[in-house]
Scaffold this motif. Sequence first.
Motif, PDB file in Angstrom:
ATOM      1  N   ASN A 152      -9.973   4.547   4.036  1.00 35.83           N
ATOM      2  CA  ASN A 152      -9.582   4.323   5.440  1.00 35.83           C
ATOM      3  C   ASN A 152      -8.469   5.305   5.798  1.00 35.83           C
ATOM      4  O   ASN A 152      -7.318   5.072   5.437  1.00 35.83           O
ATOM      5  N   PRO A 153      -8.788   6.384   6.484  1.00 36.65           N
ATOM      6  CA  PRO A 153      -7.734   7.357   6.825  1.00 36.65           C
ATOM      7  C   PRO A 153      -6.712   6.746   7.790  1.00 36.65           C
ATOM      8  O   PRO A 153      -7.015   5.788   8.484  1.00 36.65           O
ATOM      9  N   SER A 154      -5.503   7.296   7.809  1.00 34.95           N
ATOM     10  CA  SER A 154      -4.503   6.834   8.790  1.00 34.95           C
ATOM     11  C   SER A 154      -4.404   7.869   9.897  1.00 34.95           C
ATOM     12  O   SER A 154      -4.505   9.070   9.643  1.00 34.95           O
ATOM     13  N   PHE A 155      -4.202   7.376  11.111  1.00 31.06           N
ATOM     14  CA  PHE A 155      -4.202   8.263  12.275  1.00 31.06           C
ATOM     15  C   PHE A 155      -2.790   8.583  12.770  1.00 31.06           C
ATOM     16  O   PHE A 155      -2.597   9.524  13.517  1.00 31.06           O
ATOM     17  N   TYR A 156      -1.787   7.787  12.317  1.00 29.25           N
ATOM     18  CA  TYR A 156      -0.415   8.096  12.730  1.00 29.25           C
ATOM     19  C   TYR A 156       0.068   9.411  12.126  1.00 29.25           C
ATOM     20  O   TYR A 156       1.090   9.960  12.535  1.00 29.25           O
ATOM     21  N   SER A 157      -0.679   9.929  11.146  1.00 28.53           N
ATOM     22  CA  SER A 157      -0.304  11.200  10.518  1.00 28.53           C
ATOM     23  C   SER A 157      -0.432  12.369  11.497  1.00 28.53           C
ATOM     24  O   SER A 157       0.144  13.423  11.274  1.00 28.53           O
ATOM     25  N   LEU A 165      -7.485  14.284   7.791  1.00 25.29           N
ATOM     26  CA  LEU A 165      -7.653  12.822   7.730  1.00 25.29           C
ATOM     27  C   LEU A 165      -7.993  12.374   6.309  1.00 25.29           C
ATOM     28  O   LEU A 165      -7.440  11.389   5.800  1.00 25.29           O
ATOM     29  N   THR A 168      -5.084  12.023   4.092  1.00 25.72           N
ATOM     30  CA  THR A 168      -4.193  10.859   4.214  1.00 25.72           C
ATOM     31  C   THR A 168      -4.567   9.805   3.166  1.00 25.72           C
ATOM     32  O   THR A 168      -3.703   9.083   2.664  1.00 25.72           O
ATOM     33  N   VAL A 169      -5.858   9.736   2.821  1.00 28.49           N
ATOM     34  CA  VAL A 169      -6.301   8.807   1.765  1.00 28.49           C
ATOM     35  C   VAL A 169      -5.966   9.394   0.393  1.00 28.49           C
ATOM     36  O   VAL A 169      -5.441   8.709  -0.496  1.00 28.49           O
ATOM     37  N   ARG A 172      -2.465   8.846  -0.761  1.00 33.31           N
ATOM     38  CA  ARG A 172      -2.173   7.515  -1.305  1.00 33.31           C
ATOM     39  C   ARG A 172      -2.686   7.389  -2.737  1.00 33.31           C
ATOM     40  O   ARG A 172      -2.079   6.744  -3.579  1.00 33.31           O
ATOM     41  N   ARG A 186       4.922  10.963   5.607  1.00 33.89           N
ATOM     42  CA  ARG A 186       5.266   9.557   5.406  1.00 33.89           C
ATOM     43  C   ARG A 186       5.879   8.987   6.675  1.00 33.89           C
ATOM     44  O   ARG A 186       6.635   9.656   7.364  1.00 33.89           O
ATOM     45  N   TRP A 187       5.559   7.739   6.924  1.00 34.95           N
ATOM     46  CA  TRP A 187       6.018   7.053   8.129  1.00 34.95           C
ATOM     47  C   TRP A 187       7.538   7.105   8.234  1.00 34.95           C
ATOM     48  O   TRP A 187       8.238   6.788   7.270  1.00 34.95           O
TER      49      TRP A 187
END
Length: 195
Positions: A152-157, A165, A168-169, A172, A186-187
């Motif tokens: 599940n990729p993250s979009f806030y990146s 995308l 991003t996985v 992790r 990183r957030w």
Amino acid sequence: MASSLARLKILVAITGASGSLYAQRLLDNLDPRQHEIHVVLSHYAQQVIAEELPGGLRLPDGVKPHGLKSMNAPFASGSNPPDAMVVIPCTMGTMGRIAHGYSEDVLQRAADVVLKERKKLILVPRETPLNLVHIKNMELLLLAGATLIPANPSFYSGAKTIVGLVDTVVARVLDHIGLAHPQAKRWLEPEKQND
Ligand SMILES: Cc1cc2nc3c(=O)[nH]c(=O)nc-3n(C[C@H](O)[C@H](O)[C@H](O)COP(=O)(O)O)c2cc1C
């Protein structure tokens, strides 16, 4: 390139779920000069790679490929387990076979070895929607000590490309192997410079 001071033995197992690019990007981010990197593909992984990766899977120099049906691989024995095994992407079929200890080929056997030797087993499952069988197998694997990092990729990146995308996985996964990628976003961390 992700780094750590220790030389790690890492097995990358690729199965026939959509998302061969996740495996490619993980391999691209592991340094075989610094770590011992092994690869094994399920039979169906080859079919999905042919669909999804134009030009096929690129194995970086130094990565050691293994045949699925031979147990002549170090990680087939509990006496020589990898420090980490990543099944990426992981089908529901392979996930179920690992959860139930099938060990019918060297990929499944390696996962069994990694669990029994209390090493890191990281699964990157890919399926949608999920049924109760999938969920129960995931529960069993979590109880047995595996780590599940769904694809599940993250979009806030703010990633602008498919590779961005996918990464991003992969970032992790690297975190959980213990190889933090220096460029991972990183957030709430200040922007990093690309140099
Ligand atoms: C193009 C393609 C995409 C597939 N995507 C998925 C998927 O995302 N998740 C999944 O569990 N199975 C998927 N499958 C089905 C698996 O490849 C199939 O269940 C196979 O038996 C899995 O074998 P393996 O676990 O040994 O790789 C896909 C098959 C094809 C041909």
